[in-house]
Design an enzyme around this catalytic site. Structure first.
Site, PDB file in Angstrom:
ATOM      1  N   GLY A 138      -4.807  11.210  -6.416  1.00 45.29           N
ATOM      2  CA  GLY A 138      -4.771  10.101  -5.454  1.00 45.29           C
ATOM      3  C   GLY A 138      -6.176   9.685  -5.088  1.00 45.29           C
ATOM      4  O   GLY A 138      -7.142  10.043  -5.771  1.00 45.29           O
ATOM      5  N   ASN A 139      -6.311   8.918  -4.030  1.00 44.61           N
ATOM      6  CA  ASN A 139      -7.637   8.550  -3.540  1.00 44.61           C
ATOM      7  C   ASN A 139      -7.590   8.397  -2.035  1.00 44.61           C
ATOM      8  O   ASN A 139      -6.541   8.561  -1.422  1.00 44.61           O
ATOM      9  CB  ASN A 139      -8.144   7.284  -4.243  1.00 44.61           C
ATOM     10  CG  ASN A 139      -7.237   6.102  -3.968  1.00 44.61           C
ATOM     11  OD1 ASN A 139      -7.119   5.650  -2.844  1.00 44.61           O
ATOM     12  ND2 ASN A 139      -6.548   5.606  -5.011  1.00 44.61           N
ATOM     13  N   ARG A 140      -8.720   8.077  -1.433  1.00 42.77           N
ATOM     14  CA  ARG A 140      -8.832   8.152   0.028  1.00 42.77           C
ATOM     15  C   ARG A 140      -8.436   6.865   0.747  1.00 42.77           C
ATOM     16  O   ARG A 140      -8.642   6.752   1.952  1.00 42.77           O
ATOM     17  CB  ARG A 140     -10.276   8.509   0.407  1.00 42.77           C
ATOM     18  CG  ARG A 140     -10.736   9.812  -0.195  1.00 42.77           C
ATOM     19  CD  ARG A 140     -12.243   9.904  -0.109  1.00 42.77           C
ATOM     20  NE  ARG A 140     -12.656  10.210   1.227  1.00 42.77           N
ATOM     21  CZ  ARG A 140     -12.931  11.441   1.652  1.00 42.77           C
ATOM     22  NH1 ARG A 140     -12.835  12.452   0.820  1.00 42.77           N
ATOM     23  NH2 ARG A 140     -13.305  11.650   2.876  1.00 42.77           N
ATOM     24  N   ALA A 197      -5.812   0.412  -3.644  1.00 40.77           N
ATOM     25  CA  ALA A 197      -6.729   1.175  -4.494  1.00 40.77           C
ATOM     26  C   ALA A 197      -5.878   1.830  -5.582  1.00 40.77           C
ATOM     27  O   ALA A 197      -5.389   2.948  -5.420  1.00 40.77           O
ATOM     28  CB  ALA A 197      -7.466   2.221  -3.670  1.00 40.77           C
TER      29      ALA A 197
END
Ligand code: C5P
Length: 407
Positions: free
Chosen positions: A214-216, A281
């Site tokens: 995943g990402n932030r 994102a």
């Protein structure tokens, strides 16, 4: 919320009616006075005494109660600052559109001239049905606000868009609606009649049943865009990756997990939306294989390799499809979150993805906070915004969208 507020909680006849009890409790916890009106069908799902116990007053379940001195629906409508309909079944939405008034809920709604917030809940095919969508459109035009439905498991065992928003999310939407009544800004309805699709949040790409890449991204920028566009009169579809944010009032939220799901959720809107804003994102890669069981450590193995494959570039795909169709609709907006040369990257991305506007920003400020600083890069202009709240930046982006749609 500043002063005690009074709401009628109008309970419709769906299984989500049991959550209306939690909603009543949540509103009381937030200092809102609650009286309850129930449709006959709702009393089959949850006992009226439950609401008596929670609110200290018996709910109105019968328009013909001989023990009541006046017209109970008129009295309720006069008393309330706002009405929250939760759950709103397909049938109840249809009755609201038609102006029927044959039970305590519909009669009170018809008698009420103030703000109404509706939390639909039904099987996903009933929600997707043209008749329901027509009714929702009409109610929106009539000024009714919506919260949810959301995507997820339904009572039938199926999964899809039709779950009622959670009680705390409905209470948040109610508070925002009441706060606006307290003198909130009178928004220009300059996006009225427009349909905007906004993506938000990260995608999660599964490795095994318990792990993902995943990402932030917090989703705050996309949610701010959806919220502001809705406030400016647009019909908004928010395609959201996994985030911890409440659904903005009046916005249709389509929850997704992976990039492939996001692509499938966005694609149908190419033909109908006025603008698509890709604030999500999206993960560029996903694990080539998803293990059906949890991956285990192996004794003596300190380094391992995960093979990744490219995800589709959703925005690039939309740009390509639009170029092939020879039209300029929908307007396409992308984001470029970079660690260096933000403007150069935004310019390059605008051209390579064949889109109208790229919002360039720095990864350091873009992802988690409530503020952002961006440069809006189009074919003819480059506007540096300076540091702004994400809601103020959302308005700047929507100004550019409106200008292009009108031009
Ligand atoms: O190429 P890059 O990931 O930097 O582009 C960012 C923009 O493209 C964002 O608007 C993002 O939502 C979109 N994007 C996409 N599909 C991907 C990756 C990014 O639509 N696979």
């Amino acid at each position: 919320m500043t002063s005690p507020r009074k709401i009628v909680l109008a309970v419709g006849g769906g299984i989500a009616a049991y959550k209306a009890a939690l909603l009543a409790r949540e509103c009381l916890r937030r200092g809102v006075e609650v009286r309850v009106a129930m449709t006959p069908a709702s009393t089959r799902f949850v006992g009226p005494v439950t609401f008596t116990g929670l609110t200290g007053r018996p709910p109105v379940v019968d328009l013909w109660d001989p023990g009541h001195g006046g017209e109970v629906h008129v009295e309720l409508a006069d008393w309330a600052d706002a009405i929250v309909v939760a759950p709103a079944t397909a049938s109840l939405l249809a009755k609201m559109v038609a102006g029927l008034a044959d039970d305590p809920v519909t009669a009170t709604l018809l008698c009420f001239g103030g703000p109404r917030l509706v939390a639909p809940a039904m099987h996903h095919r009933m929600w997707a049905n043209d008749a329901t969508q027509r009714n929702v459109e009409q109610l929106r035009r009539d000024g009714v606000r919506f919260v949810g439905p959301t995507d997820g498991p339904l009572a039938s065992g199926a999964s899809g868009l039709g779950r009622m928003a959670e009680p705390d999310v409905i209470a948040d939407a109610l508070e925002r609606m009441l706060d606006e009544l307290d003198g909130g800004a009178d928004d220009a309805a300059d996006l009225r009649g427009r349909t905007l699709v906004v993506t938000a949040g990260p995608t999660h790409e599964p490795l095994d049943p318990v792990r993902f890449l995943g990402n932030r991204s917090s989703g705050k920028m996309g949610y701010a865009l959806a919220e502001r566009a809705q406030r400016r009169g647009a019909r908004v579809v928010l395609v959201s990756g996994p985030v911890a944010l409440p659904a903005p009032a009046g916005v249709t939220v389509h929850g997704v997990t992976t990039a492939l799901e996001m692509e499938a959720a966005v694609a149908p809107h190419l033909a109908t939306a006025d603008a698509i804003i890709m604030a999500a994102a999206v993960a560029d890669f996903r694990p080539a294989e998803v293990s059906s069981s949890k991956l285990k450590k192996q004794a003596g193995v300190d380094v391992t390799t995960v093979a990744l494959v490219r995800n589709p570039d959703i925005l690039g795909g939309l740009g390509q499809a639009r170029a092939a169709s020879g039209t300029r609709r929908p307007m396409l907006v992308g984001f470029a979150v970079e660690t260096e040369d933000v403007v150069g990257e935004a310019r390059r991305k605008r051209i390579s993805k064949q889109v109208d506007l790229v919002v360039g920003n720095h990864a350091g400020v873009a992802f988690e906070g409530d503020e952002n600083e961006a440069v809006l890069v189009s074919a003819t202009r480059e506007d540096a915004t300076g540091r702004l709240s994400k809601h103020a930046l959302a308005d700047r982006i929507l100004d550019a969208v409106r200008a292009q749609l009108e031009g």
